[in-house]
Design an enzyme around this catalytic site. Sequence first.
Site, PDB file in Angstrom:
ATOM      1  N   SER A  55       0.827  -1.206   0.000  1.00 21.85           N
ATOM      2  CA  SER A  55       0.000   0.000   0.000  1.00 21.85           C
ATOM      3  C   SER A  55       0.862   1.257   0.000  1.00 21.85           C
ATOM      4  CB  SER A  55      -0.898   0.031   1.233  1.00 21.85           C
ATOM      5  OG  SER A  55      -1.434   1.338   1.391  1.00 21.85           O
ATOM      6  N   HIS A  95      -1.557  -1.179  -4.130  1.00 20.57           N
ATOM      7  CA  HIS A  95      -2.778  -0.812  -3.403  1.00 20.57           C
ATOM      8  C   HIS A  95      -2.781   0.699  -3.140  1.00 20.57           C
ATOM      9  CE1 HIS A  95      -6.131  -1.972  -0.735  1.00 20.57           C
ATOM     10  NE2 HIS A  95      -5.670  -1.088   0.148  1.00 20.57           N
ATOM     11  N   ASP A 123      -4.751   3.609  -1.254  1.00 19.14           N
ATOM     12  CA  ASP A 123      -5.732   3.923  -0.218  1.00 19.14           C
ATOM     13  C   ASP A 123      -6.196   5.367  -0.384  1.00 19.14           C
ATOM     14  OD1 ASP A 123      -6.042   1.558   1.464  1.00 19.14           O
ATOM     15  OD2 ASP A 123      -3.900   1.788   1.856  1.00 19.14           O
ATOM     16  N   MET A 140      -8.507   8.339   0.627  1.00 18.65           N
ATOM     17  CA  MET A 140      -9.233   8.770   1.834  1.00 18.65           C
ATOM     18  C   MET A 140      -9.682  10.209   1.682  1.00 18.65           C
ATOM     19  SD  MET A 140      -6.605   7.386   4.649  1.00 18.65           S
ATOM     20  CE  MET A 140      -6.270   5.659   4.854  1.00 18.65           C
ATOM     21  N   HIS A 196      -8.622   1.256  -3.283  1.00 16.49           N
ATOM     22  CA  HIS A 196      -9.504   1.078  -2.125  1.00 16.49           C
ATOM     23  C   HIS A 196     -10.076   2.452  -1.786  1.00 16.49           C
ATOM     24  CE1 HIS A 196      -9.624  -0.051   2.489  1.00 16.49           C
ATOM     25  NE2 HIS A 196     -10.819   0.191   1.999  1.00 16.49           N
ATOM     26  N   MET A 217     -11.919   4.815   0.323  1.00 17.73           N
ATOM     27  CA  MET A 217     -12.486   5.094   1.657  1.00 17.73           C
ATOM     28  C   MET A 217     -13.084   6.491   1.597  1.00 17.73           C
ATOM     29  SD  MET A 217      -9.464   3.416   3.926  1.00 17.73           S
ATOM     30  CE  MET A 217      -8.294   3.461   2.583  1.00 17.73           C
ATOM     31  N   MET A 253     -11.437  -5.744   5.943  1.00 22.56           N
ATOM     32  CA  MET A 253     -10.625  -4.805   6.727  1.00 22.56           C
ATOM     33  C   MET A 253     -10.370  -5.422   8.101  1.00 22.56           C
ATOM     34  SD  MET A 253     -10.132  -1.880   4.978  1.00 22.56           S
ATOM     35  CE  MET A 253      -9.157  -1.321   6.315  1.00 22.56           C
ATOM     36  N   GLY A 301      -8.375   4.028   7.863  1.00 25.29           N
ATOM     37  CA  GLY A 301      -7.987   5.423   8.072  1.00 25.29           C
ATOM     38  C   GLY A 301      -6.512   5.651   8.224  1.00 25.29           C
ATOM     39  N   PHE A 302      -5.784   4.660   8.674  1.00 23.76           N
ATOM     40  CA  PHE A 302      -4.347   4.861   8.928  1.00 23.76           C
ATOM     41  C   PHE A 302      -3.590   3.571   8.639  1.00 23.76           C
ATOM     42  CE2 PHE A 302      -6.919   7.103  12.067  1.00 23.76           C
ATOM     43  CZ  PHE A 302      -6.524   8.419  11.868  1.00 23.76           C
ATOM     44  N   SER A 303      -2.333   3.715   8.263  1.00 24.53           N
ATOM     45  CA  SER A 303      -1.486   2.526   8.224  1.00 24.53           C
ATOM     46  C   SER A 303      -0.807   2.388   9.586  1.00 24.53           C
ATOM     47  CB  SER A 303      -0.470   2.615   7.089  1.00 24.53           C
ATOM     48  OG  SER A 303       0.362   3.715   7.284  1.00 24.53           O
ATOM     49  N   GLY A 304      -0.234   1.236   9.831  1.00 20.78           N
ATOM     50  CA  GLY A 304       0.522   1.022  11.059  1.00 20.78           C
ATOM     51  C   GLY A 304      -0.311   0.663  12.281  1.00 20.78           C
ATOM     52  N   ASP A 354      -6.758  -6.601   4.643  1.00 22.91           N
ATOM     53  CA  ASP A 354      -6.105  -5.289   4.716  1.00 22.91           C
ATOM     54  C   ASP A 354      -6.061  -4.773   6.151  1.00 22.91           C
ATOM     55  OD1 ASP A 354      -5.138  -2.766   4.142  1.00 22.91           O
ATOM     56  OD2 ASP A 354      -6.889  -2.121   2.981  1.00 22.91           O
ATOM     57  N   GLY A 367      -2.685  -4.286   9.290  1.00 19.98           N
ATOM     58  CA  GLY A 367      -1.889  -4.934  10.341  1.00 19.98           C
ATOM     59  C   GLY A 367      -1.238  -6.239   9.941  1.00 19.98           C
ATOM     60  N   GLY A 407       1.196  -2.429   4.244  1.00 17.97           N
ATOM     61  CA  GLY A 407       1.570  -1.024   4.248  1.00 17.97           C
ATOM     62  C   GLY A 407       2.871  -0.833   4.982  1.00 17.97           C
ATOM     63  N   SER A 408       2.781  -0.581   6.292  1.00 20.02           N
ATOM     64  CA  SER A 408       3.974  -0.247   7.070  1.00 20.02           C
ATOM     65  C   SER A 408       4.982  -1.395   7.108  1.00 20.02           C
ATOM     66  CB  SER A 408       3.580   0.165   8.486  1.00 20.02           C
ATOM     67  OG  SER A 408       2.673  -0.741   9.020  1.00 20.02           O
TER      68      SER A 408
END
Length: 220
Positions: free
Chosen positions: A11, A36, A38, A40, A69, A71, A140, A145-148, A178, A180, A200-201
């Site tokens: 991502s 990917h 994201d 938002m 994706h 959002m 999900m 809303g956030f990565s990490g 998607d 974690g 992502g992270s």
Amino acid sequence: MQQQPVLIAPSLLAANFSDMRSAVRVIERSGGDWIHFDVMDGSFVPEISFGCRMLEDLRPLSGLPFDVHLMITHPEKHVKDFIRAGADHITIHVEAAVHIHRLLSYLKDNNVAAGITMVPSTPVSELVEIFPLVDIVLVMTVNPGFSGQTMIAECLKKVVQLKDIKKKMGYNFYIEVDGGINRSTYGRVLDAGGEVLVMGSSFFSASDPAAEIAFIKGGK
Ligand code: DX5
Ligand code: ZN
């Protein structure tokens, strides 16, 4: 869409926004399968990330599928622009659109893979009527809303449910997961039935992103 063993979709939300060109190159060189995006809007989710211009400018740099994706509220107002910008897959939130059937049909009519997703509090039963139309179901495993963020492991029950529904009904949508996903959590995702893993992270903060993908692909 052709089904394969586990696919990885890094991502760009976790990339350095000052150098997206390099981020795409890293994904390509590391064995990423999809890219990917994201998107938002600061309304459906708290943050604002980027819009279709990001896809348009990156499109000439990669032949990998652009996995978008959304959002955002009112996705129906924006899908046309994302298709024009080069999206290969567009996934919308079941919570964000009323006329989902119409929207998914529009995507398919425009040769874009049609995806549906839901936040952790939405059950799989919300999707039953639209399964025949979808190419991707994105589960999900964090609140979007956030990565990490840390994975909400209970959400993996939905992956198991989807795997069973696919088998029983003969659907061939991808089960994408998607939120974690890292070296400690990916095994549970695969065991549950995840087929496409968004990273992502754990991908962009790795010293060797290619090794992260190799680890996961070789791990099962
Ligand atoms: C969350 C996004 C995810 C996110 C995943 O709202 O949909 O795609 O970037 O990031 P990680 O892998 O860091 O949880
Ligand atoms: Zn995402």
